[in-house]
Structures are given as structure tokens and as C-alpha cells.
Motif scaffolding. Sequence first.
Motif, PDB file in Angstrom:
ATOM      1  N   PRO A 217      -1.902  24.876 -29.634  1.00  0.00           N
ATOM      2  CA  PRO A 217      -1.014  24.453 -28.706  1.00  0.00           C
ATOM      3  C   PRO A 217       0.406  25.755 -29.053  1.00  0.00           C
ATOM      4  O   PRO A 217       0.838  25.802 -30.109  1.00  0.00           O
ATOM      5  N   ALA A 218       0.877  25.737 -27.760  1.00  0.00           N
ATOM      6  CA  ALA A 218       2.112  26.661 -27.943  1.00  0.00           C
ATOM      7  C   ALA A 218       3.423  25.764 -28.259  1.00  0.00           C
ATOM      8  O   ALA A 218       4.300  26.246 -28.562  1.00  0.00           O
ATOM      9  N   LEU A 219       3.225  24.509 -27.955  1.00  0.00           N
ATOM     10  CA  LEU A 219       4.525  23.635 -28.213  1.00  0.00           C
ATOM     11  C   LEU A 219       3.782  22.359 -28.898  1.00  0.00           C
ATOM     12  O   LEU A 219       2.707  21.775 -28.380  1.00  0.00           O
ATOM     13  N   GLU A 220       4.618  21.761 -29.871  1.00  0.00           N
ATOM     14  CA  GLU A 220       4.146  20.787 -30.602  1.00  0.00           C
ATOM     15  C   GLU A 220       5.496  19.662 -30.366  1.00  0.00           C
ATOM     16  O   GLU A 220       6.583  20.313 -30.494  1.00  0.00           O
ATOM     17  N   SER A 221       4.974  18.555 -30.675  1.00  0.00           N
ATOM     18  CA  SER A 221       6.384  17.614 -30.741  1.00  0.00           C
ATOM     19  C   SER A 221       5.858  16.205 -31.813  1.00  0.00           C
ATOM     20  O   SER A 221       4.772  16.216 -31.943  1.00  0.00           O
ATOM     21  N   ASP A 222       6.855  15.896 -32.449  1.00  0.00           N
ATOM     22  CA  ASP A 222       6.479  14.592 -33.315  1.00  0.00           C
ATOM     23  C   ASP A 222       6.999  13.240 -32.713  1.00  0.00           C
ATOM     24  O   ASP A 222       6.660  12.352 -33.415  1.00  0.00           O
ATOM     25  N   THR A 223       6.861  13.349 -31.179  1.00  0.00           N
ATOM     26  CA  THR A 223       7.073  12.133 -30.628  1.00  0.00           C
ATOM     27  C   THR A 223       6.200  11.987 -29.251  1.00  0.00           C
ATOM     28  O   THR A 223       6.020  13.130 -28.764  1.00  0.00           O
ATOM     29  N   VAL A 224       5.753  11.222 -28.789  1.00  0.00           N
ATOM     30  CA  VAL A 224       5.067  10.940 -27.476  1.00  0.00           C
ATOM     31  C   VAL A 224       6.059  11.352 -26.480  1.00  0.00           C
ATOM     32  O   VAL A 224       5.713  12.131 -25.267  1.00  0.00           O
ATOM     33  N   ALA A 225       7.188  10.798 -26.441  1.00  0.00           N
ATOM     34  CA  ALA A 225       8.223  11.104 -25.418  1.00  0.00           C
ATOM     35  C   ALA A 225       8.568  12.665 -25.391  1.00  0.00           C
ATOM     36  O   ALA A 225       8.747  13.203 -24.457  1.00  0.00           O
ATOM     37  N   GLY A 226       8.703  13.117 -26.408  1.00  0.00           N
ATOM     38  CA  GLY A 226       8.940  14.712 -26.527  1.00  0.00           C
ATOM     39  C   GLY A 226       7.980  15.380 -25.880  1.00  0.00           C
ATOM     40  O   GLY A 226       8.197  16.487 -25.355  1.00  0.00           O
TER      41      GLY A 226
END
Length: 307
Positions: A217-226
Motif C-alpha cells: 500500500p502507498a498509504l497506511e493508517s492506524d485507524t479505520v476513520a483515517g
Amino acid sequence: MLLRQLEYLVALARERHFARAAAACYVSQPSLSAAIRRLEHELRIPIVRRGQRYEGLTQEGEVVLAWAHRMLAERDALHQELAALRDGLTGTLRLGVVPTALPATSLLTNPFCERHPHAKVSIESLSSDDISHGLAEFELDAAMTYVEGPPAHGERRLPLYEERYVLLTPLDGPLGGARSARWAEAAALPLCLLGTRMRNRRIIDACFAADGAKAAPALESDTVAGLYAHLPSGRWSSVVSHAWLHMFGVPDGMRVVPLDGPAHGPRVGLVTGPDDPPSVLAGALLAVAREAGVQDALDALLRTYLS
């Protein structure tokens, strides 16, 4: 032995500082120190390792601390049960939830609050390890978390739903018109996913690997909302749990595509701690959960989006 002494000990173990523990208990530091010394004298054991400052608890002190948590929890449960008999259920339900289950929490908390209008709910997003600690230390009444593997000592589990993974992808993207997709095909898309520290991501990575692929992935988040905040741009695709559709739905310009592979993922359940029987608040939430039909509600929502 007074319950007040046990409260002081719990505060000292939590704050790891005599002055902060005394402030948390709204007493002077000499009063807190004297109460713990009286407890040591009564039990005839050293509880606190003392030096220039607080250095932790002795081995005997750790045993006393575990019992203190249990006895204070029993005290609170007694007050809750008596209050429920007198005025209906009151107090605050302390609910820990793993981040990936947060979107489905309202399927339990809404009917709980409707059934018990005088009770409150405090929800905290926590890791699986923090949830296990919170239940064991009676800092949580219940939790929504993954229930794979053997339960911890004294835990009670009520399975709620099995995660099902689907691809969210732009309508005008390479798989926008597909009836279904392989995991390897999804891996080739511009992806945004949860970070690798999240258990959900590790499960998804295993699914990619089973199809001979690896997501980058080019983008990762630590929250579902993010994660969801980036999807409406139409640039990204993502693999999501069907439970997230309950809160976030499907962004405009995107559609849900089934992924070929495992039909079911890991189970998420409602877990209560080692208190026997469960606290009045936890027992009331369990009663609601048994009737809530969480699995059926989420599956029906997924069928709606797939159709």
C-alpha cells in the motif's frame, strides 16, 4: 482491613508515586502511607518496596494487589445490583473495543442504552493486549475483541460475528465492473490499508500471501476513520471488513467487490472478565448481545451493497 486501604494500594500501583496516588485519592501523602503501613502490619507481610522513592511492590504485594482489584470490583458490583433493584440499572459500563470492531459497537450500545436509560457507557479503543489487561485488572466491564485461540483464565466469550473481507474500489478503476476479484488482483491496485501493527492488517496480509501476492500500500493508517477519509478521492482501493460498512458505508463513486478466497475471517466477540458472576452492567450487556443478532445485521447489510 478496610476497603479504603485497598483503594490506596491500587492507586499507588497505578500512579507509581506516593504523592500522585494520594492526590488521586484526595488524601494527604502521610495518610496514604500510614494506611498502607497499617495494611502491611495487619497482613504481616511487606507490600511496598521502599527506597528513596516508590520502587514497586513486593511479590506478596502483587498478590494483595490482585485481590484488591477483585474485592473492589465485588464492592462495585454489589452497589450496582442494589441500585438496579432500587432504581433500575445505573452506573457506567466500561467497554473496551479493538479499533476494527468500533464501527459495529452501536449494534450493542444502542439497544443497551434503550433498555437501561439510567446507565451510561464509556467506550475506549484499545489493543487486544490492553483489553486483556483491563479485564484481568477489573478496569473494564466487557470488551469487543477477537476471540480466536484459548480464552484467558476466567474469561467468558460470546461470539458476535465473523469478519468478511471485501474490496472497495472506484467504479472507473480496473476492477470497478468485476463480479468478484482474486486477492492477487487486488494487490496490484493502488491500495490504502491499515498499518502493519494492526491485527486486521496481518490477517489481510495472510490472505494476500495465500494467493501468492503481497500488498504494497502507498498509504497506511492506524485507524479505520483515517483509512476511509482517503477513499472518496477515487484514487485508492482498500480491503475492508464488512462490519465497517455499518458505520461508513460505501463512498460515492465506489463499489463493493467480493474477494475470492476464505468465506469467513476471524471471529469478534463480547468478552467479560474473571469476576464470577459478571458485574451487573456486564451481565446486562451480555443479555442484550444475545438478542442483538449482530452477525445477521452485518450480513444483511453486505448483501444490500453487493446487490
